[in-house]
Scaffold this motif. Structure first.
Motif, PDB file in Angstrom:
ATOM      1  N   ILE A 316       0.831  -1.202   0.000  1.00 27.98           N
ATOM      2  CA  ILE A 316       0.000   0.000   0.000  1.00 27.98           C
ATOM      3  C   ILE A 316       0.869   1.256   0.000  1.00 27.98           C
ATOM      4  O   ILE A 316       0.562   2.248  -0.670  1.00 27.98           O
ATOM      5  N   TYR A 317       1.971   1.211   0.737  1.00 29.96           N
ATOM      6  CA  TYR A 317       2.873   2.363   0.846  1.00 29.96           C
ATOM      7  C   TYR A 317       4.291   1.937   0.442  1.00 29.96           C
ATOM      8  O   TYR A 317       5.190   1.828   1.273  1.00 29.96           O
ATOM      9  N   PRO A 318       4.522   1.693  -0.851  1.00 36.71           N
ATOM     10  CA  PRO A 318       5.808   1.149  -1.300  1.00 36.71           C
ATOM     11  C   PRO A 318       6.989   2.104  -1.140  1.00 36.71           C
ATOM     12  O   PRO A 318       8.138   1.659  -1.103  1.00 36.71           O
ATOM     13  N   THR A 319       6.732   3.425  -1.044  1.00 33.00           N
ATOM     14  CA  THR A 319       7.841   4.383  -0.978  1.00 33.00           C
ATOM     15  C   THR A 319       8.307   4.660   0.451  1.00 33.00           C
ATOM     16  O   THR A 319       9.306   5.341   0.647  1.00 33.00           O
ATOM     17  N   ARG A 320       7.589   4.128   1.448  1.00 34.62           N
ATOM     18  CA  ARG A 320       7.985   4.374   2.838  1.00 34.62           C
ATOM     19  C   ARG A 320       9.210   3.538   3.206  1.00 34.62           C
ATOM     20  O   ARG A 320       9.499   2.506   2.589  1.00 34.62           O
ATOM     21  N   THR A 321       9.917   3.986   4.260  1.00 38.02           N
ATOM     22  CA  THR A 321      11.083   3.233   4.737  1.00 38.02           C
ATOM     23  C   THR A 321      10.608   1.976   5.482  1.00 38.02           C
ATOM     24  O   THR A 321       9.430   1.862   5.848  1.00 38.02           O
ATOM     25  N   THR A 322      11.538   1.049   5.737  1.00 39.16           N
ATOM     26  CA  THR A 322      11.189  -0.192   6.431  1.00 39.16           C
ATOM     27  C   THR A 322      10.612   0.091   7.812  1.00 39.16           C
ATOM     28  O   THR A 322       9.606  -0.513   8.219  1.00 39.16           O
TER      29      THR A 322
END
Length: 505
Positions: A316-322
């Motif tokens: 859903i949020y692929p650009t967020r950090t781990t």
């Protein structure tokens, strides 16, 4: 001037029983028609119940919190590079790793609960907790998929006894109406494990190293050490049964025993010896089997969320950090924890369970319809709140329903074990519900969960109607005629087939 001496709970009880004499642990608690022979003082009961809540619940709740964390932290480890480091190149390697755990988890479910009854929960639960804490630590040192599968198999073997064992343990202390809420106080640790586990994993991953361990290996090692420490403490804090509770007075012990026994039709002992016929009737009980299938379908969702929530949030949020992805898994679980306590609390005060199982299923259906109908990230993230607000509360409601529909301690031990065993078959299905080839929207996994929720709605509704129908049929029976010529032992072995027994929806 005269002074009125306040009566103890047992004196109140004896007076209400019209001088029946001293309380005998092996005396009948009900008459042949199923009516309780005891009358209890509500103030004494309330004081005892509060004391039980303070001394019994905290230890098992903490143990179950880290039991669930030690099982589900593999989802957090996956985001931190587990697949890369173990050279898991096959598209289904991760699902295989999850499945191995459930093979042993299912196989050892009922044997573990029978051991719990034979050895006693006060020793069995701390012992298996220490074992799976050590196994969690060992997971930090695996080097390939084969070793990881071996360790996960052993982890499942020891963790198998936790949910049925604690559920059975609490049934030794609480009345039928009280049990759902008390089960929720430890089962709420499942959604909290999702929230706390994500926070803990995020915090651990900010460390540069732990001893010679790095990244995901630190998660297993640190969390396993915490589990082992809690298990050692629990050997001293977990009381096996009311008779051995040093923190209860003699009057309170007798009150605790008689409260539980007063709801068990025709039974003379709270902790009876294991009997083959009672074991069979505990397993073959129609409501137990219905609840077991409900728990099976429910666990497809619960375990699917536990293992794949970080992955779903990542899509859903692929650009967020781990770390940000780990933190985004927390809010839905917090909402789930709230509902896991609130709905069983309502169940306690209404002494109803089946209707709540029916109502909560509809929120799960709504959540998966949202997943399937929309590709919008915000809509799908909101859908996870609908899922967690409803699916987790089915654990305490289902296991409380199982405990409420059994009579003897023996049948209750195998009935709860059966319910949880079926539930973990659903967990095994869940490990294959979200395949990498099905991403990023996972229509197969979400469709499977929607179908499971619909099956729960159908099963719970039909079961409610059947219980009411069968109770009316039993009302027409002549109890004296049905029991004519039977010995006391034969009457005690009737379990749910006793003509005075009524299903408790």
């Amino acid at each position: 001037m005269s002074t009125e001496i306040e009566k103890s709970p047992v004196e109140e009880l004896e007076h209400a029983q019209e001088a029946r004499g001293p309380v005998d642990e092996n005396a009948a608690a009900t008459d042949r028609y199923g009516a309780s022979l005891f009358t209890f003082d509500s103030v004494a009961e309330r004081k005892l119940r509060t004391k039980l809540d303070l001394f019994v619940i905290p230890t098992v709740a903490l143990l179950y919190l880290f039991c669930f964390i030690d099982r589900a932290n593999i989802g957090n480890a996956r985001l931190a590079g587990l697949e890369r480091d173990l050279k898991m190149t096959g598209k289904d390697d991760y699902n295989t790793l999850l499945s191995v755990f459930y093979i042993s988890y299912i196989v050892f479910e009922i044997p573990s609960n029978l051991c719990c009854k034979l050895i006693g929960p006060g020793w069995w639960i701390p012992a298996i907790s220490l074992c799976f804490g050590i196994v969690s630590i060992l997971t930090a040192y695996v080097q390939d998929l084969g070793q990881a599968c071996g360790v996960r198999f052993v982890l499942g073997m020891f963790e198998a006894g936790m949910l049925p064992g604690i559920s059975y343990y609490l049934s030794r202390w609480y009345r039928r109406s009280e049990l759902a809420f008390r089960l929720s106080l430890f089962l709420v640790m499942a959604p909290l494990a999702g929230a706390f586990g994500g926070l803990l994993a995020s915090g651990i991953l900010t460390l540069s190293h732990f001893g010679g361990l790095h990244q995901w290996r630190m998660i297993f090692a640190i969390e396993g050490i915490i589990t082992s420490g809690l298990a050692v403490i629990s050997f001293f804090t977990l009381t096996d049964r009311p008779e051995t509770a040093r923190w209860l007075t003699q009057e309170e012990k007798e009150l605790a025993i008689n409260r539980v026994k007063s709801e068990r039709v025709a039974q003379r002992a709270v902790l009876d010896k294991i009997d083959r016929k009672k074991l069979w009737l505990g397993f073959s009980n129609p409501i137990i089997l219905s609840s077991a299938f409900v728990f099976l379908f429910n666990n497809i969702t619960i375990q699917g969320l536990a293992f794949f929530a970080p992955t779903i949030v990542a899509t859903i949020y692929p650009t967020r950090t781990t770390v940000e992805k780990q933190l985004l898994t927390v809010p839905p679980y917090v909402v789930g924890a709230l509902f896991t306590v609130v709905l069983p609390y309502m169940s306690w005060h209404t002494d109803k369970r089946q209707i709540f199982l029916i109502l909560t299923t509809q929120l799960v259906i709504m959540g998966y319809i949202m997943f399937l109908a929309s590709n919008d990230g915000t809509v799908r993230y909101v859908a996870t709140f609908f899922l967690t607000s409803s699916c987790f509360c089915m654990g305490p409601l289902s296991n409380a329903q199982v405990a409420a529909q059994t009579v003897s301690d023996t049948s209750r031990s195998i009935a709860i074990g059966t319910n949880v065993m079926f539930g973990n078959m659903g967990g095994l299905v869940a490990t294959w519900s979200y395949l990498s080839t099905d991403g990023p929207n996972y229509p197969i996994g979400n469709g499977l969960n929607l179908a499971s929720a619909c099956m729960i709605l159908i099963l719970t509704t039909l079961t409610l109607f059947w219980m009411e129908w069968d109770n009316k049929r039993r009302d027409k029976k002549d109890i004296d005629e049905e029991l004519k010529g039977m010995s006391q032992k034969e009457i005690e072995s009737l379990e749910w087939k006793h003509p005075a027994w009524r299903w408790r929806p």
